[in-house]
Design an enzyme around this catalytic site. Structure first.
Site, PDB file in Angstrom:
ATOM      1  N   GLU A 175     -43.351  54.702  98.236  1.00  0.00           N
ATOM      2  CA  GLU A 175     -41.752  54.171  97.971  1.00  0.00           C
ATOM      3  C   GLU A 175     -41.268  54.577  96.595  1.00  0.00           C
ATOM      4  OE1 GLU A 175     -41.715  49.842  98.663  1.00  0.00           O
ATOM      5  OE2 GLU A 175     -42.336  49.950 100.811  1.00  0.00           O
ATOM      6  N   GLU A 296     -46.525  51.360 106.821  1.00  0.00           N
ATOM      7  CA  GLU A 296     -46.320  49.889 106.289  1.00  0.00           C
ATOM      8  C   GLU A 296     -45.633  49.350 107.307  1.00  0.00           C
ATOM      9  OE1 GLU A 296     -45.977  48.581 102.249  1.00  0.00           O
ATOM     10  OE2 GLU A 296     -47.014  50.307 101.437  1.00  0.00           O
TER      11      GLU A 296
END
Ligand code: AHR
Length: 492
Positions: A175, A296
């Protein structure tokens, strides 16, 4: 009320192979996932193998998880691998800034890789791009994989592992549009080019590089990143997406509408996967495929906060959602890997622990029941299924299903989930083609109420039960409300 519908699977024209890596997991230094869930050190009461709890090993070994992503998550870009190797008493104590908890570094690289060996899974290491250096990532690959006689490989030997670990899966940051450095796509692309050059060069020819991709609210990241990678696109093996399923209220206290919101998130996953698969195909130049990893995903309820270590219970709702999400994943040929978040005690867990106790969640049982789908070839399906109205004018078929033909062509595995909370359905099911298929076994997973779950007091409230196949009429297959059924067929 029961209405009738049909499902026709064509066994003669199998489609693409369902990658076994779709059934992978993610474990982060967060809450009680690693410390307590896996690592208990020399705890006097919890049986362990040199610090790794035996009940966790046994439960996860049963699932033969293809791959486990570690150490984060946001933690990855705040983690320095050298903190977690060597004599444990000498390892530094740090503060885990994202999850606001102490980090003792008792569980580091060698412990993680030993754990992967014990449960029979392939490790996926996520490197620190946000606050680390290129050399730090490169030297981690050297420590893990190098066959050369170097100071780092001598250190690995001294730490008990003379042979290289051969880690194949390497994430280049996590991220990086957010907790991994608040970078722009161009800034990240510049880092990625540099990191991957040294990481790939050291990790070896088998290593695969996984780039940070978008989340659902920021899809433009992917295209901008891939554009900035032109000239070096062959350095990307996978683009990693993150898509969580929000809006479902709390873990145990939720309304029918909140259940529907979680189902609607399967449509979002589907749209996001279509987008990412099409985009990565368009950027797969010169015969170097870029594939998609959803590294994820899973449900995230309001109780899961930093204060609670992202702990949430897991109900029949989570199991039905997982089953229908896997059916959706099977349909996306360009999707290679998914890693549900997270294995133990965090978000949509497989296992929950409380001190010496451990419980398998309903989601655990879906992973177990779906094992025969792995590496099977997807069978096309013809159906006339009823639809459920969800939120925001969205719809989903009331029966979600998937059928796969085993690689040896000798068995077919079918899973069906009735997502309707009120209506049972009578499904007329057929497997068409030249061969005749005989039903040999089946399982069912359900509970009286969608809120039902396994607790430490009643750990077997929701467990798969065997179906009496003699009693099953495939032309009148009854699929009760909120129920998952799996059926195994062999050549007659
Ligand atoms: O899984 C919890 C967190 O969610 C991860 O650390 C991060 O990557 C994501 O935002």
């Amino acid at each position: 009320m029961s209405s009738t519908c049909k499902l026709l699977f064509s066994a003669d024209v199998p489609q693409h192979t369902v990658s076994r890596y779709l059934y992978s997991q993610f474990a982060e230094h967060l809450g009680r996932c690693i410390y307590e869930g896996i690592w208990v050190g020399n705890h006097p009461k919890i049986p362990n193998d040199n610090g790794i709890r035996l009940d966790t090993i046994a439960a996860l070994k049963q699932l033969a998880l293809p791959c486990l992503r570690w150490p984060g998550g946001c933690f990855a870009d705040n983690y320095h691998w050298t903190d977690g190797v060597g004599p444990q008493a000498q390892r530094p104590r740090r503060h885990n800034m994202w999850w606001n908890q102490p980090e003792t570094n008792q569980f580091g690289t060698d412990e993680f890789l030993r754990f992967c060996g014990l449960i029979g899974t392939e490790p996926y290491l996520c490197t620190n791009v946000g606050s680390g250096t290129v050399e730090e990532a490169r030297s981690w690959a050297e420590y893990c994989n190098s066959t050369q006689d170097t100071t780092l490989t001598a250190m690995r030997k001294a730490n008990g592992h003379p042979e290289p670990y051969g880690v194949k899966w390497w994430g280049v940051g996590n991220e990086n549009w957010g907790c991994g450095g608040t970078m722009t796509p161009r800034h990240y692309a510049e880092h990625y080019r540099q990191f991957v050059t040294y990481l790939r060069g050291t990790a070896g020819p088998e290593a695969k590089m996984i780039a940070c991709g978008a989340h659902e609210n920021r899809p433009e990241w992917d295209e901008q990143f891939l554009d900035a990678m032109k000239g070096a696109l062959h350095q990307i093996d996978f683009l990693a997406m993150h898509t969580y399923s929000w809006g479902g209220g709390s873990d145990l206290d939720f309304s029918v509408d909140e259940y529907r919101k979680i189902l609607a998130s399967i449509n979002l996953l589907d749209r996001e996967l279509k987008r990412a698969v099409a985009l990565t195909r368009a950027y797969s130049y010169y015969g170097h495929p870029i594939r998609v990893a959803l590294d994820e995903w899973g449900t995230w309820y309001s109780v899961a906060t930093v204060q609670t270590g992202l702990y949430q219970q897991n109900t029949l709702r989570d199991a039905l959602f997982a089953a229908a999400a896997f059916h959706c994943f099977h349909r996306h040929e360009g999707l290679f890997m998914t890693n549900m978040a997270q294995t133990i005690n965090v978000l949509q867990s497989l296992l929950l622990t409380r001190g010496e106790q451990l419980v398998c969640t309903p989601t655990y049982h879906v992973f177990d029941m779906f094992q025969p789908h792995r590496e099977g070839r997807l069978l096309p399906c013809n159906s006339d299924l009823p639809v459920l109205d969800l939120v925001d004018s969205q719809q989903i078929t009331a029966i979600s299903s998937s059928a796969t033909l085993a690689a040896d062509g000798k068995s077919v595995f079918v899973s069906l989930v009735n997502l309707d909370l009120d209506n049972d359905y009578t499904v007329n099911m057929q497997i068409s083609g030249q061969d005749q298929w005989k039903l040999v076994s089946g399982q069912v997973l359900t509970a009286p109420d969608i809120h039902d779950h396994n607790t430490f007091e009643t750990p077997e409230q929701i467990v798969p039960a065997a179906l009496d196949v003699q009693m099953i009429d495939l032309k009148q297959l009854s699929v009760p409300a909120h129920t998952l059924i799996t059926l195994s067929f062999e050549l007659a």
